[in-house]
Motif scaffolding. Structure first.
Motif, mmCIF file in Angstrom:
data_model
loop_
_atom_site.group_PDB
_atom_site.id
_atom_site.type_symbol
_atom_site.label_atom_id
_atom_site.label_comp_id
_atom_site.label_asym_id
_atom_site.label_seq_id
_atom_site.Cartn_x
_atom_site.Cartn_y
_atom_site.Cartn_z
ATOM 1 N N TYR A 96 93.543 35.938 42.579
ATOM 2 C CA TYR A 96 92.992 35.645 41.255
ATOM 3 C C TYR A 96 93.110 36.846 40.313
ATOM 4 O O TYR A 96 93.528 36.706 39.155
ATOM 5 C CB TYR A 96 91.522 35.232 41.379
ATOM 6 C CG TYR A 96 90.878 34.975 40.039
ATOM 7 C CD1 TYR A 96 91.023 33.750 39.399
ATOM 8 C CD2 TYR A 96 90.148 35.976 39.386
ATOM 9 C CE1 TYR A 96 90.457 33.514 38.157
ATOM 10 C CE2 TYR A 96 89.583 35.756 38.136
ATOM 11 C CZ TYR A 96 89.739 34.520 37.530
ATOM 12 O OH TYR A 96 89.179 34.300 36.285
ATOM 13 N N GLN A 100 95.640 37.872 36.838
ATOM 14 C CA GLN A 100 95.193 38.233 35.492
ATOM 15 C C GLN A 100 96.001 39.400 34.939
ATOM 16 O O GLN A 100 96.115 39.565 33.726
ATOM 17 C CB GLN A 100 93.705 38.608 35.499
ATOM 18 C CG GLN A 100 92.776 37.633 36.199
ATOM 19 C CD GLN A 100 92.909 36.212 35.714
ATOM 20 O OE1 GLN A 100 92.852 35.953 34.512
ATOM 21 N NE2 GLN A 100 93.074 35.266 36.648
ATOM 22 N N VAL A 132 88.069 32.882 44.309
ATOM 23 C CA VAL A 132 87.051 32.825 43.261
ATOM 24 C C VAL A 132 87.516 31.965 42.086
ATOM 25 O O VAL A 132 88.709 31.734 41.892
ATOM 26 C CB VAL A 132 86.688 34.238 42.759
ATOM 27 C CG1 VAL A 132 86.058 35.054 43.877
ATOM 28 C CG2 VAL A 132 87.910 34.965 42.208
ATOM 29 N N TYR A 133 86.507 31.492 41.339
ATOM 30 C CA TYR A 133 86.731 30.683 40.144
ATOM 31 C C TYR A 133 87.655 29.497 40.439
ATOM 32 O O TYR A 133 87.449 28.800 41.432
ATOM 33 C CB TYR A 133 87.221 31.565 38.989
ATOM 34 C CG TYR A 133 86.232 32.661 38.657
ATOM 35 C CD1 TYR A 133 84.929 32.357 38.242
ATOM 36 C CD2 TYR A 133 86.560 34.017 38.802
ATOM 37 C CE1 TYR A 133 84.002 33.351 37.953
ATOM 38 C CE2 TYR A 133 85.641 35.026 38.517
ATOM 39 C CZ TYR A 133 84.365 34.679 38.104
ATOM 40 O OH TYR A 133 83.448 35.660 37.829
ATOM 41 N N GLU A 134 88.702 29.254 39.629
ATOM 42 C CA GLU A 134 89.497 28.039 39.821
ATOM 43 C C GLU A 134 90.255 28.039 41.153
ATOM 44 O O GLU A 134 90.594 26.967 41.679
ATOM 45 C CB GLU A 134 90.486 27.846 38.662
ATOM 46 C CG GLU A 134 91.504 28.953 38.490
ATOM 47 C CD GLU A 134 91.097 29.980 37.445
ATOM 48 O OE1 GLU A 134 92.015 30.614 36.881
ATOM 49 O OE2 GLU A 134 89.890 30.136 37.200
ATOM 50 N N LYS A 157 82.490 33.656 43.521
ATOM 51 C CA LYS A 157 82.085 33.332 42.147
ATOM 52 C C LYS A 157 82.806 32.051 41.770
ATOM 53 O O LYS A 157 83.997 31.908 42.070
ATOM 54 C CB LYS A 157 82.477 34.450 41.176
ATOM 55 C CG LYS A 157 81.972 35.835 41.568
ATOM 56 C CD LYS A 157 82.647 36.904 40.738
ATOM 57 C CE LYS A 157 82.339 38.301 41.249
ATOM 58 N NZ LYS A 157 82.978 38.585 42.567
ATOM 59 N N GLY A 158 82.103 31.112 41.131
ATOM 60 C CA GLY A 158 82.753 29.859 40.767
ATOM 61 C C GLY A 158 81.823 28.933 40.022
ATOM 62 O O GLY A 158 80.626 29.188 39.903
ATOM 63 N N ASP A 159 82.385 27.830 39.525
ATOM 64 C CA ASP A 159 81.592 26.885 38.735
ATOM 65 C C ASP A 159 80.713 26.017 39.630
ATOM 66 O O ASP A 159 80.897 25.951 40.851
ATOM 67 C CB ASP A 159 82.509 26.023 37.853
ATOM 68 C CG ASP A 159 83.475 25.162 38.671
ATOM 69 O OD1 ASP A 159 82.998 24.298 39.439
ATOM 70 O OD2 ASP A 159 84.698 25.340 38.519
ATOM 71 N N GLU A 184 75.198 36.596 37.458
ATOM 72 C CA GLU A 184 76.028 35.533 38.018
ATOM 73 C C GLU A 184 75.775 35.369 39.518
ATOM 74 O O GLU A 184 75.674 34.244 40.025
ATOM 75 C CB GLU A 184 77.505 35.850 37.764
ATOM 76 C CG GLU A 184 78.484 34.794 38.237
ATOM 77 C CD GLU A 184 79.925 35.168 37.958
ATOM 78 O OE1 GLU A 184 80.774 34.252 37.954
ATOM 79 O OE2 GLU A 184 80.219 36.359 37.737
#
Length: 255
Positions: A96, A100, A132-134, A157-159, A184
Motif C-alpha cells: 500500500y 503511494q 491496510v485500507y483498500e 487500518k481500514g474502513d 484511528e
C-alpha cells in the motif's frame, strides 16, 4: 505478554541481547519474529534455534521490489523445507505505502500473496498480513477463496465495511503502541472484539509520544494493554489475560 509481531532480525546483536535479557523482567514470554525475505527468514530461524522464546514466521514483506520468479521458487522451496520450525507464514501482503510513492505493477504482488495464502491453506499454518485500507478488501477476497481463517492483520487500518467483514470471518488484528496517541487506532479498538485482538510492537519501528526517542521494546505493549483496557472499560488484568490467551490460541502455543 506476547509481542505478536516484531522484526527481531532487524535489531543489532547488542539490542537483541538487551531485549532477550529484559523480556523475563517484564513478563514477556515470547516474540513472534516475522521475516522480510529469504535471508531474513534464515536469520530468524537461526535466532529461534538459540532461544525458544523466539517464534519465527517466514515470508516476504510486500513494501519492496517484487521478487523475480527464481527468487520466489527459492523462498517457497526453503519454506516448505522448514514447515515444522515456523509458527506462521509472514509477513506477507500488499504494498500500500510503496504504491503511494511510485507507479508499480500491482498484479504481481497480488499473485505472490495468493501463493502465500494457498500455502497457508495447504500447510494449515496461520498467516500474518500487511494489508491496510483498500488492500484489505483484496486480501479478504483471497482468504475467503482459500478458506483461510487463521489470518492476523498486523497494524491494521481500514474502513468500517472491511472491519465488519474481518470480524465476521474471525480474523485477528494486533494493536501497536501508537494506540496511545492515534485516534484511528483507538476507534478500531472500540469496534473490534477483544477476543480477536493481540498486541505487537512491529519493532524496531519507532513510536512517538511517551516512546519518542526510545528503542522499540516489547515492554511497550504493557502501555498498549492499559490503553485498550481504558477504551474497552475493562480491568488491565482481564484485558491482559485475554490478549495473552488469544495469542497462544491463534499461534497454537502449548505453554
Amino acid at each position: 505478554m506476547i509481542d505478536a509481531h516484531i522484526h527481531f532480525d532487524q535489531y543489532s546483536e547488542e539490542q537483541r541481547e538487551i531485549l532477550l535479557t529484559e523480556m523475563a523482567q517484564f513478563n514477556v514470554t515470547h516474540l513472534i519474529a516475522v521475516s522480510t525475505h529469504l535471508a531474513s527468514s534464515m536469520v530468524n530461524l537461526k535466532l529461534a534455534q538459540h532461544d525458544k522464546r523466539i517464534l519465527p514466521a517466514f515470508g516476504f514483506h510486500p513494501e519492496q521490489v517484487m521478487l523475480e520468479d527464481r527468487e520466489q521458487v527459492q523462498l517457497f522451496e526453503w519454506m516448505r523445507g522448514h514447515i515444522e520450525e515456523m509458527v506462521a507464514i509472514g509477513e506477507v501482503g500488499l504494498p500500500y505505502y510503496l504504491k503511494q510513492e511510485k507507479e508499480l505493477p500491482y498484479q504481481p504482488y497480488i499473485n505472490l500473496l495468493e501463493k502465500f495464502i494457498a500455502l497457508a491453506a495447504e500447510m494449515d499454518k496461520p498467516i500474518i498480513l500487511h494489508a491496510v485500507y483498500e488492500d484489505a478488501h483484496t486480501v479478504c477476497d483471497l482468504l475467503e477463496k482459500y478458506k483461510v481463517t487463521a489470518a492476523h492483520f498486523h497494524w491494521f487500518k481500514g474502513d468500517i465495511h472491511v472491519v465488519k467483514r474481518m470480524i465476521a470471518n474471525g480474523y485477528f488484528i494486533s494493536i501497536t503502541p501508537d494506540v496511545l496517541y492515534e485516534k484511528e487506532i483507538q476507534q478500531l479498538v472500540k469496534e473490534y472484539p477483544l477476543e480477536q485482538m493481540m498486541v505487537e510492537t512491529d519493532g524496531p519501528w519507532p513510536f512517538k509520544g511517551i516512546f519518542s526517542g526510545k528503542m522499540t521494546h516489547p515492554i511497550m505493549i504493557r502501555a498498549s494493554i492499559e490503553k485498550i483496557a481504558t477504551i474497552k472499560q475493562l480491568s488491565f488484568e482481564e484485558v491482559s489475560t485475554t490478549l495473552y490467551e488469544n495469542t497462544q490460541k491463534f499461534y497454537r502455543l502449548n505453554y
